[in-house]
Each structure stands twice: as C-alpha cells, then as structure tokens.
Write a protein that holds these residues in place. Structure first.
Motif, PDB file in Angstrom:
ATOM      1  N   VAL A   1      11.321  12.291  -1.024  1.00 34.36           N
ATOM      2  CA  VAL A   1      11.105  12.500   0.411  1.00 34.36           C
ATOM      3  C   VAL A   1      10.173  11.428   0.956  1.00 34.36           C
ATOM      4  O   VAL A   1      10.429  10.832   2.006  1.00 34.36           O
ATOM      5  CB  VAL A   1      10.532  13.906   0.681  1.00 34.36           C
ATOM      6  CG1 VAL A   1      10.102  14.039   2.128  1.00 34.36           C
ATOM      7  CG2 VAL A   1      11.565  14.964   0.363  1.00 34.36           C
ATOM      8  N   PHE A   2       9.114  11.130   0.203  1.00 35.07           N
ATOM      9  CA  PHE A   2       8.197  10.098   0.688  1.00 35.07           C
ATOM     10  C   PHE A   2       8.887   8.741   0.728  1.00 35.07           C
ATOM     11  O   PHE A   2       8.703   7.972   1.680  1.00 35.07           O
ATOM     12  CB  PHE A   2       6.945  10.024  -0.188  1.00 35.07           C
ATOM     13  CG  PHE A   2       5.945   9.019   0.312  1.00 35.07           C
ATOM     14  CD1 PHE A   2       5.332   9.171   1.532  1.00 35.07           C
ATOM     15  CD2 PHE A   2       5.633   7.889  -0.440  1.00 35.07           C
ATOM     16  CE1 PHE A   2       4.428   8.242   1.998  1.00 35.07           C
ATOM     17  CE2 PHE A   2       4.727   6.957   0.022  1.00 35.07           C
ATOM     18  CZ  PHE A   2       4.122   7.135   1.247  1.00 35.07           C
TER      19      PHE A   2
ATOM     20  N   ASP B   1       9.673  18.606  -9.352  1.00 31.89           N
ATOM     21  CA  ASP B   1       8.810  18.611  -8.172  1.00 31.89           C
ATOM     22  C   ASP B   1       8.403  17.182  -7.830  1.00 31.89           C
ATOM     23  O   ASP B   1       8.429  16.762  -6.666  1.00 31.89           O
ATOM     24  CB  ASP B   1       7.575  19.461  -8.480  1.00 31.89           C
ATOM     25  CG  ASP B   1       6.745  19.712  -7.238  1.00 31.89           C
ATOM     26  OD1 ASP B   1       7.338  19.772  -6.152  1.00 31.89           O
ATOM     27  OD2 ASP B   1       5.512  19.846  -7.366  1.00 31.89           O
TER      28      ASP B   1
ATOM     29  N   PHE C   1       0.819  -1.217   0.000  1.00 28.29           N
ATOM     30  CA  PHE C   1       0.000   0.000   0.000  1.00 28.29           C
ATOM     31  C   PHE C   1       0.852   1.266   0.000  1.00 28.29           C
ATOM     32  O   PHE C   1       0.510   2.246  -0.659  1.00 28.29           O
ATOM     33  CB  PHE C   1      -0.953  -0.009   1.194  1.00 28.29           C
ATOM     34  CG  PHE C   1      -2.028  -1.036   1.050  1.00 28.29           C
ATOM     35  CD1 PHE C   1      -2.921  -0.961  -0.007  1.00 28.29           C
ATOM     36  CD2 PHE C   1      -2.135  -2.087   1.926  1.00 28.29           C
ATOM     37  CE1 PHE C   1      -3.902  -1.918  -0.164  1.00 28.29           C
ATOM     38  CE2 PHE C   1      -3.122  -3.048   1.773  1.00 28.29           C
ATOM     39  CZ  PHE C   1      -4.010  -2.961   0.723  1.00 28.29           C
ATOM     40  N   VAL C   2       1.951   1.229   0.746  1.00 26.63           N
ATOM     41  CA  VAL C   2       2.810   2.416   0.794  1.00 26.63           C
ATOM     42  C   VAL C   2       3.321   2.745  -0.602  1.00 26.63           C
ATOM     43  O   VAL C   2       3.296   3.898  -1.039  1.00 26.63           O
ATOM     44  CB  VAL C   2       3.976   2.189   1.774  1.00 26.63           C
ATOM     45  CG1 VAL C   2       5.082   3.200   1.530  1.00 26.63           C
ATOM     46  CG2 VAL C   2       3.496   2.287   3.197  1.00 26.63           C
TER      47      VAL C   2
ATOM     48  N   ARG D   1      11.261  15.368  -6.243  1.00 29.78           N
ATOM     49  CA  ARG D   1      11.530  15.767  -4.869  1.00 29.78           C
ATOM     50  C   ARG D   1      10.504  15.179  -3.914  1.00 29.78           C
ATOM     51  O   ARG D   1      10.833  14.581  -2.902  1.00 29.78           O
ATOM     52  CB  ARG D   1      11.544  17.290  -4.755  1.00 29.78           C
ATOM     53  CG  ARG D   1      11.983  17.770  -3.389  1.00 29.78           C
ATOM     54  CD  ARG D   1      12.226  19.256  -3.343  1.00 29.78           C
ATOM     55  NE  ARG D   1      11.046  19.977  -3.763  1.00 29.78           N
ATOM     56  CZ  ARG D   1      11.026  20.834  -4.768  1.00 29.78           C
ATOM     57  NH1 ARG D   1      12.123  21.086  -5.439  1.00 29.78           N
ATOM     58  NH2 ARG D   1       9.913  21.455  -5.085  1.00 29.78           N
ATOM     59  N   ARG D   2       9.227  15.342  -4.272  1.00 29.66           N
ATOM     60  CA  ARG D   2       8.185  14.826  -3.384  1.00 29.66           C
ATOM     61  C   ARG D   2       8.313  13.320  -3.207  1.00 29.66           C
ATOM     62  O   ARG D   2       8.240  12.799  -2.096  1.00 29.66           O
ATOM     63  CB  ARG D   2       6.802  15.140  -3.968  1.00 29.66           C
ATOM     64  CG  ARG D   2       6.408  16.598  -3.844  1.00 29.66           C
ATOM     65  CD  ARG D   2       5.075  16.817  -4.497  1.00 29.66           C
ATOM     66  NE  ARG D   2       4.832  18.228  -4.764  1.00 29.66           N
ATOM     67  CZ  ARG D   2       3.791  18.902  -4.276  1.00 29.66           C
ATOM     68  NH1 ARG D   2       2.931  18.314  -3.508  1.00 29.66           N
ATOM     69  NH2 ARG D   2       3.632  20.179  -4.561  1.00 29.66           N
TER      70      ARG D   2
ATOM     71  N   VAL E   1       0.207  11.947  -9.892  1.00 31.62           N
ATOM     72  CA  VAL E   1      -0.550  13.192  -9.845  1.00 31.62           C
ATOM     73  C   VAL E   1       0.338  14.432  -9.851  1.00 31.62           C
ATOM     74  O   VAL E   1      -0.167  15.535  -9.943  1.00 31.62           O
ATOM     75  CB  VAL E   1      -1.480  13.242  -8.611  1.00 31.62           C
ATOM     76  CG1 VAL E   1      -2.530  12.161  -8.698  1.00 31.62           C
ATOM     77  CG2 VAL E   1      -0.707  13.163  -7.331  1.00 31.62           C
ATOM     78  N   THR E   2       1.646  14.247  -9.738  1.00 30.87           N
ATOM     79  CA  THR E   2       2.531  15.410  -9.785  1.00 30.87           C
ATOM     80  C   THR E   2       3.027  15.575 -11.214  1.00 30.87           C
ATOM     81  O   THR E   2       3.571  14.634 -11.782  1.00 30.87           O
ATOM     82  CB  THR E   2       3.727  15.211  -8.839  1.00 30.87           C
ATOM     83  OG1 THR E   2       3.274  14.582  -7.659  1.00 30.87           O
ATOM     84  CG2 THR E   2       4.350  16.519  -8.493  1.00 30.87           C
TER      85      THR E   2
ATOM     86  N   ALA F   1       1.056   6.575  -6.824  1.00 33.08           N
ATOM     87  CA  ALA F   1      -0.034   7.527  -7.017  1.00 33.08           C
ATOM     88  C   ALA F   1       0.489   8.953  -6.900  1.00 33.08           C
ATOM     89  O   ALA F   1       0.119   9.834  -7.685  1.00 33.08           O
ATOM     90  CB  ALA F   1      -1.129   7.277  -5.986  1.00 33.08           C
ATOM     91  N   LEU F   2       1.371   9.160  -5.927  1.00 34.84           N
ATOM     92  CA  LEU F   2       1.959  10.500  -5.746  1.00 34.84           C
ATOM     93  C   LEU F   2       2.724  10.911  -6.999  1.00 34.84           C
ATOM     94  O   LEU F   2       2.641  12.057  -7.450  1.00 34.84           O
ATOM     95  CB  LEU F   2       2.893  10.475  -4.529  1.00 34.84           C
ATOM     96  CG  LEU F   2       3.628  11.762  -4.186  1.00 34.84           C
ATOM     97  CD1 LEU F   2       2.634  12.846  -3.826  1.00 34.84           C
ATOM     98  CD2 LEU F   2       4.588  11.547  -3.038  1.00 34.84           C
TER      99      LEU F   2
ATOM    100  N   LEU G   1       2.040   1.710  -3.465  1.00 33.80           N
ATOM    101  CA  LEU G   1       0.931   2.149  -4.321  1.00 33.80           C
ATOM    102  C   LEU G   1       0.729   3.651  -4.136  1.00 33.80           C
ATOM    103  O   LEU G   1       0.525   4.397  -5.104  1.00 33.80           O
ATOM    104  CB  LEU G   1      -0.363   1.422  -3.951  1.00 33.80           C
ATOM    105  CG  LEU G   1      -0.615   0.068  -4.583  1.00 33.80           C
ATOM    106  CD1 LEU G   1      -1.975  -0.442  -4.153  1.00 33.80           C
ATOM    107  CD2 LEU G   1      -0.580   0.166  -6.102  1.00 33.80           C
ATOM    108  N   GLY G   2       0.804   4.100  -2.875  1.00 27.82           N
ATOM    109  CA  GLY G   2       0.706   5.533  -2.588  1.00 27.82           C
ATOM    110  C   GLY G   2       1.839   6.298  -3.260  1.00 27.82           C
ATOM    111  O   GLY G   2       1.628   7.372  -3.823  1.00 27.82           O
ATOM    112  N   TYR G   3       3.017   5.698  -3.204  1.00 25.59           N
ATOM    113  CA  TYR G   3       4.190   6.318  -3.835  1.00 25.59           C
ATOM    114  C   TYR G   3       3.951   6.518  -5.334  1.00 25.59           C
ATOM    115  O   TYR G   3       4.181   7.597  -5.884  1.00 25.59           O
ATOM    116  CB  TYR G   3       5.397   5.418  -3.592  1.00 25.59           C
ATOM    117  CG  TYR G   3       6.678   5.854  -4.249  1.00 25.59           C
ATOM    118  CD1 TYR G   3       7.561   6.691  -3.600  1.00 25.59           C
ATOM    119  CD2 TYR G   3       7.013   5.401  -5.527  1.00 25.59           C
ATOM    120  CE1 TYR G   3       8.739   7.084  -4.190  1.00 25.59           C
ATOM    121  CE2 TYR G   3       8.194   5.789  -6.126  1.00 25.59           C
ATOM    122  CZ  TYR G   3       9.053   6.628  -5.458  1.00 25.59           C
ATOM    123  OH  TYR G   3      10.205   7.009  -6.057  1.00 25.59           O
TER     124      TYR G   3
END
Lengths: 243, 138, 222
Positions: free
Chosen positions: A143-144, A136, A119-120, A139-140, A130-131, A126-127, A122-124
C-alpha cells in the motif's frame, strides 16, 4: 546448487569493465573537460534507480492483485537496489556539480525528486524492517509503495514550478540528441553495463529473501517439532511467530 | 460502502485540475529569477535592499576581476544590468555563459553574493563547435 | 451514503472530544511549536530583514514537522480493541480513516491559528495577501490530515510507529509545503497565489483517493 553456467554475473562485470575503460578513452568535453566523464556513471546510476522504483511499484501492485509472495520479494529487492543507486547518483551528482556549477546541490526538480525518492524508499525499507508478520508486511509495504508512487509525480511537478537551473534532459528529449555521438555510444555501453549489474543485484537479493523465508519456516517447524505436538512454544505478547 | 460513487468524481476532478495546472499556462507568473528587463522594470517599485534572483547571459568583454569582487554585465539582449559579485565564481564562469545571481539592488548596480552557472546542455569534445553554441555567443 | 457520512462525523466528534479532555494537541504540541519558532532566530541571528524573509517559511515548516505530532497523537488514541469493535460494527476502514482525518484537520487548523500570531510577533513578515492564508491553511491542514491517516494506517500497532510515521509523512508532504510557502511569496511579489492554491486542492483530492485506497486494502481485522 545449479550446475548450469550462470551467464549474468560475468556478462555484467565484463560490460561494466568495458564501459569504464571506454569512459577513460572517450574524448573530454569542450567546456567541462574530464569532469564530464562522471556522466558515464552518474546517468546510469540514476537510470537504474528509477527503473528499480518502477519495479517496486510493479511488485506492489502484483502482490495486491495476486497475493503471491514472489511479488512482495520483487518489490523489496527492487527497493533495496533502487535506494543504493539513488544514493550513488546523488553523491556522484554532487561531486560533479561542485566544480561545474559551483554548488554541491541545486534546487532543481529532478534533484529534489531523486532525493525524495531516496527518503521515501528508505521509509519503505524501514517499514518492512519493523513489521514482523510476513503477509502483514507485504500488505503494508505494498500500500505504501503504491501511495508513495502516486505522490512522486505531484512532488516533481510542484518542484518544476520553481523554475529550473539543472540542464534539461539531454538524451530523453524528442529530436536529435545534443550529445556527441562517441560520447552517446560510451554512455549507452555504460547504461547496458549498469542495467546488467542492477539485474544481478536484484536477482541476488530476490533469492536471498526467498531463502530467508525458507529459513524462517524451517526454524519455526523445528521449534514445533522439538516441543512436541501437545505443547506450543512460548510466545511473547504482541509477537506472532506463527503466521 | 460504494467507493466508486466517491472515487470516480474525485479522479475526474484530479485529472481536470492536473490538466489545468500543467497546460493552463498558470506557471508564467511563478518567477524563480527575473530577467534583466524585468529587473530594470521592477527596480523603481521595489523596496531598496529587497533580495531577488537575476538571470541572464554574461556579456562578452564585460568581466572584470578585482580581488574578491567580480564585475560583469548580465543581459538578455534587451536590457543589461551591471553586477558586482562578491566571492569566488564557479569554475565554469566566463563571458558568454548563462548565470543566475542572487542579491539586491544598491544604487544602479546589482550586488550579488551567490551565483549559479547555467551550463549548456550540449556535451562536445574540444575543437568542435556546435550550432547552438555559436548562436549563444553572437 | 448519508449513513456513512454520519458515521464519519461521529468518529471525528469522538476524536475531538477526547482531544478536548486531554488537550494534548493544543496545550502541548502548540507550545512546543512556538518554542521552535522562538529558537530559530537565536540560531540564525536576529537580523530583522532576515527574519522577515524567513518568517513564512519557518511557520509552514514548523506546522508541517510539529503537525506530524498532532497527526500521530490522534492514532495512538485508538486501541486495537476499539478498532476491532468498529470493524465488527460494519464501519468500513476508509470511513473510520476519514473521520480521523476530519478531526486531525480541525486540530491542525487550530494549531496553525495558534502559531500564526507567534510568527507575526517574532518575525514581522509581510502581510500582503493575508486573505489567501485563510484558504491556504485549511487546504494544507486537510492534506496533511489525509496523508497522516494513510501513514498512520500503515504503521498502526507497530512498535516503531512514532519514529517511522514522520519519515513516511514528511517527504510526501513536499507539494503542500511548496504550495503554502510559494503562495505566500506570490502574494508578496504581487502575483496571484491561485495556481498554488489549486495545487494544494489537487494534492488534497489525490490524498483523499489514497485514503479510499488504503482504507479498502488495509480494511482487515487483525
């Protein structure tokens, strides 16, 4: 593009094929019977998944350190490979667990942590999706990637305190492994095969990401060319296509 | 902002706490399942019908299957608890294997409705027996 | 150093003042959470012993899942212009994040305090070891708030932030959830919840470091 013969794909497929064939020939387990043969796919899948997430961490740190796009591409490609193999490992584990333990799922630390990684990352992904801006996004996600990886051992440790039903590690344990030597050999062949397959997938994704970035650049350049230097292409508010 | 002035003590505190949590033997009283000895000891103080998990070895020759119910004894070689399990036991369930059941005391028996089988971590082809398994089945 | 903490307190105060005017966290999110607690027995059955066992777990789950709404609500208050102003005024990113985390933690404690009577009334859980709750709740609130500002800084000004934020926060909050629920269970079985409380404190410290890291790395005027 490259006339040089590419060794990785045939090698990966050959070793994986040999591994699968050996898995069918290998003797069945005394207690679990033929069910235990799922191990030859389940364990390598989990192994590749963990390896890929470590590569994501390395890519993230590398990007934060050097700020070179290839580190970001490495992190992204590894996360994709990792999510695929984590899903595979979880599904195979459930199929193995149902007849053997009588449950699809058990709340063991290793299982929970693997699901969490799924899940983490998958979130990565997804992040990343959408960027839009490239640096940018790098970088995001870097960090994640780092923060999530710091938290994963804490999660694992906190779940361990629940006392476990899953078997303790069989191979990665000090001392003589408690697995039959033929079986261990077959497992090792499969591990090598899966690692090669994973490396191949990773390389394909890595190249594809680079090509996508080139394509974006080429499209942006073409747009500017068409409009001439005195006119800028219209921009939607909040969207930046210029960076 | 001097991050270091805050970050270094914080890192130190995290390391100390993590070390204490991992090596401080704090997890001894975090009970996920009770052993038969503990279950028998707690029985008097426990409210009737309080659910918990019980884990132990299935005693040789104690398994009786009657319709929807399976009766067996869980033991840790010090105490033994008669268990009545309602439902279909997992495929691997057999005498001599480790099992964890979830349920509650009712009278002198433990009524369980959920079972997990703790399978051994050894993988062996049929015919061979490993030393560890011989020890597990005395 | 003292200057920094004063800035941090000012940002937290500002955030709380905005919340007092809008009342969104306590007048909208808290009732929403209470409704969730009311719905669960309808879904799983109104068996009293069952609810007694479920109560504490449901309380913390609702606090975690609905707390995410409180966390992300905080962030949407700050416009890009405000953030730019703060950055130009020389406020480091980590300090601004910590200020927001303090405000969120206060709101989460209030949220938890509002939910606690609801869960006691509807589920009648065992009340053994309730004094521990007074330390566990702030610990969990601080952890969630710190995790929240990190996730928030990652999704800031993205269109998908309201959906992506929870996905980033919730999986990483597992140790906090386990610490909270297991400390309750430990107390109920007469064991000491101290190890779990220490776990929560450790997680809080790690997340504090994560805020410093994220503040340092994301501290770029965009």
């Amino acid at each position: 593009m490259k006339p040089r013969f590419d060794l990785l794909p045939p090698l990966a497929m050959a070793v994986a094929a040999v591994g699968v064939a050996l898995a069918f020939i290998a003797p069945p387990d005394r207690v679990q019977g033929n069910l235990q043969k799922l191990m030859y796919v389940h364990v390598p899948a989990a192994w590749i998944a963990y390896l890929a997430f470590v590569l994501t961490l390395i890519g993230s740190i590398g990007w934060l350190w050097r700020r070179e796009p290839r580190w970001d591409r490495l992190a992204a490609a590894a996360a994709e490979v990792g999510v695929f193999f984590t899903g595979l490992a979880i599904a195979l584990g459930a199929i193995w667990g149902k007849p053997v333990w009588g449950v699809w799922w058990t709340w063991d630390a290793r299982l929970v942590t693997t699901a969490l990684l799924f899940f983490v990352y998958l979130g990565y992904l997804a992040l990343r999706r959408v960027t839009e801006d490239r640096s940018d996004r790098a970088r995001r996600s870097a960090v994640f990637g780092v923060v999530a990886f710091i938290q994963v051992p804490v999660v694992h440790f906190s779940v361990i305190w629940w006392r476990t039903l899953h078997q303790p590690p069989t191979v990665l344990r000090p001392g003589d492994p408690t697995i039959d030597h033929t079986m261990l050999a077959v497992l090792l062949v499969n591990l090598v095969g899966f690692t090669l397959l994973g490396a191949w997938m990773l390389r394909q994704r890595f190249r594809l990401l680079a090509q996508l970035e080139d394509l974006e650049d080429a499209l942006a350049a073409r747009d500017l060319e068409l409009a001439g230097h005195s006119i800028e292409t219209p921009k939607l508010e909040g969207r930046r296509s210029d960076v | 902002m001097r991050y270091r002035m805050v970050a270094i003590p914080a890192i130190g505190a995290v390391l100390v706490l993590a070390g204490y949590l991992v090596f401080g033997n704090l997890n001894q009283n975090l009970v996920y399942f009770l052993t038969p000895t503990e279950a028998v000891a707690q029985k008097s103080s426990e409210q009737a019908g309080e659910r918990f998990r019980l884990g132990g070895q299935v005693e040789e020759g104690s398994v009786v299957r009657t319709g929807a119910e399976t009766r067996f004894t869980l033991t840790d070689n010090k105490a033994a608890v008669p268990v009545r399990f309602e439902g279909v036991p997992p495929q691997l369930f057999a005498a001599g294997i480790g099992a964890v059941v979830e349920g509650a005391w009712r009278g002198d028996s433990f009524y369980a409705d959920t079972m997990f089988v703790k399978h051994e971590e050894e993988y062996q082809p049929p015919g061979e027996t490993s030393g560890a398994n011989d020890k597990a089945a005395p | 150093m003292r200057e920094q903490w004063r800035t941090c307190a000012a940002i937290a105060g500002n955030s709380l003042r905005l919340e007092r005017r809008a009342g969104e966290a306590l007048l909208v999110v808290a009732p929403f959470g209470a409704v969730a607690l009311l719905l669960i027995p309808m879904a799983v059955g109104t068996d009293v012993p069952l609810l007694r066992r479920l109560g504490p777990g449901m309380y913390w789950t609702v606090l975690l899942l609905f707390g995410v709404l409180v966390i992300l609500r905080q962030s949407s208050l700050q416009s890009p212009a405000q953030a730019r102003l703060l950055a130009l005024a020389g406020v480091p990113g980590a300090i601004a994040m910590l200020g927001n985390a303090v405000a969120t933690a206060v709101l989460l404690v209030a949220f938890g305090a509002v939910l606690a009577p609801v869960v006691i009334m509807l589920y009648d859980p065992g009340m053994q070891g309730w004094p521990w709750f007074l330390t566990v709740l702030p610990g969990v609130a601080i952890g969630l708030a710190l995790l929240g500002v990190v996730a928030d800084s990652l999704v800031r000004w993205l269109d998908a932030r309201s959906t992506l934020g929870p996905l980033l926060i919730v999986p990483l909050a597992i140790p906090l959830l386990l610490g909270a629920t297991q400390s309750w269970q430990a107390a109920a079985f007469g064991a000491s919840p101290l190890p779990w409380l220490l776990l929560i404190v450790t997680v809080d410290l790690i997340l504090f470091l994560a805020v410093l890291l994220a503040g340092h790395l994301l501290d770029v005027v965009t």
